[in-house]
Design a protein around this motif. Sequence first.
Motif, PDB file in Angstrom:
ATOM      1  N   TYR A 217       0.826  -1.204   0.000  1.00 39.00           N
ATOM      2  CA  TYR A 217       0.000   0.000   0.000  1.00 39.00           C
ATOM      3  C   TYR A 217       0.863   1.258   0.000  1.00 39.00           C
ATOM      4  CZ  TYR A 217      -4.686  -1.973   0.491  1.00 39.00           C
ATOM      5  OH  TYR A 217      -5.874  -2.602   0.249  1.00 39.00           O
ATOM      6  N   ASP A 218       1.941   1.254   0.772  1.00 42.44           N
ATOM      7  CA  ASP A 218       2.803   2.432   0.852  1.00 42.44           C
ATOM      8  C   ASP A 218       3.433   2.769  -0.499  1.00 42.44           C
ATOM      9  OD1 ASP A 218       2.245   2.619   3.538  1.00 42.44           O
ATOM     10  OD2 ASP A 218       4.091   1.623   4.189  1.00 42.44           O
ATOM     11  N   LYS A 219       3.767   1.748  -1.275  1.00 39.79           N
ATOM     12  CA  LYS A 219       4.390   1.946  -2.584  1.00 39.79           C
ATOM     13  C   LYS A 219       3.376   2.126  -3.705  1.00 39.79           C
ATOM     14  CE  LYS A 219       8.774  -0.333  -1.533  1.00 39.79           C
ATOM     15  NZ  LYS A 219       9.542   0.925  -1.675  1.00 39.79           N
ATOM     16  N   GLY A 220       2.091   2.031  -3.364  1.00 42.03           N
ATOM     17  CA  GLY A 220       1.054   2.235  -4.368  1.00 42.03           C
ATOM     18  C   GLY A 220       0.788   1.037  -5.256  1.00 42.03           C
ATOM     19  N   ILE A 221       1.379  -0.110  -4.920  1.00 41.94           N
ATOM     20  CA  ILE A 221       1.120  -1.320  -5.700  1.00 41.94           C
ATOM     21  C   ILE A 221      -0.305  -1.803  -5.442  1.00 41.94           C
ATOM     22  CG2 ILE A 221       1.845  -3.718  -6.070  1.00 41.94           C
ATOM     23  CD1 ILE A 221       4.682  -2.781  -5.224  1.00 41.94           C
TER      24      ILE A 221
END
Length: 343
Positions: A42-46
Amino acid sequence: MDLKTKITKLHYSKNTKGLFVDMLEFFSIFYGFVSKLRNVLYDKGILKQIKINAKVISVGNITTGGVGKTPLVAKLAQYYIDKDEKVAVISRGYGGKLSNKKVNLISDGVNIYHDAIEAGDEAYWHAVNNPMCCVVTCKDRVKAAQYAVDNLGCSIIILDDGFQHRRIARDVDIVLIDSELGFGNEKLLPAGPLREGKEAFKRVDKLVIVNKSDNNNRAEKYAKILAKKLNKVAFVCNSQPDYIYNIVSGERLASGEAITALCAIGQPEQFYRFLENNYEIINKISYDDHHIYKQSELNQIKGIIVTTEKDAVKLSQFNRKDIFALKLKIDIDIKTLIEDLDG
């Protein structure tokens, strides 16, 4: 003592050892890996967050058990209702008989469509105690929130226990911590009460330290320590007994009565402590959180029963005139808590 109760006691004991503890810590390694991986995605936007066309406030916690989210959610809801906003509380509906794989409308702010057994105790409690608030349940918080916006015209979405549900984007993450229990043994599930590791704290916007004792100074001190340690804004929410009332007649219970204390909540000892100063507790009966009561269980209890408001919504079906509920009052400045969100 059942297994769940035994494990909960271990969560708040820092010096326990043995094969069973070792086994729990082994499983915690896998739990922590999955939890951290999910957060990284989630943090990396995946993994993508979905934005709802409404203001979204999440109230949650990092530990398991009853910290006191529900009363704070109710107070937040009432704050926005008083400002003429259309508010929806979104809950998973845990413990209810309705399928949480689909969206369930519990209340549209006018009518209540399901009872506590169907909706789940917390969702139904919100519907009864905030009659102008919409209440929707679903495991998929995005679907529930979208329904509230599209079909009910809601402009404010409040997620009850929403911190770990990262798929729905939120405007603010409010996280509650018990001033006395803290983070327990500071281990991840199932060895400890932590739902996530330390990486979760960077997502927290506001910390609320819930004080359920008379020692306000201790809670204030703990709030300052955590605020400095985590570099977060911290508030103290005092949760105290107000009065005890009959769930049928509304009559208040006089101090000194002999009672049976009955509950099915995450932290029953705190409930019992609220009662001990003013009542003679002849029996304490605890069930697992969200327990569905049976007539046979109630038949075994003679005399006055005092329970929590969350339990009372389920016990009302038995039509006993000797069941009373503890009314709590919480003291927190909601306007200051969310002033930057409203600004």
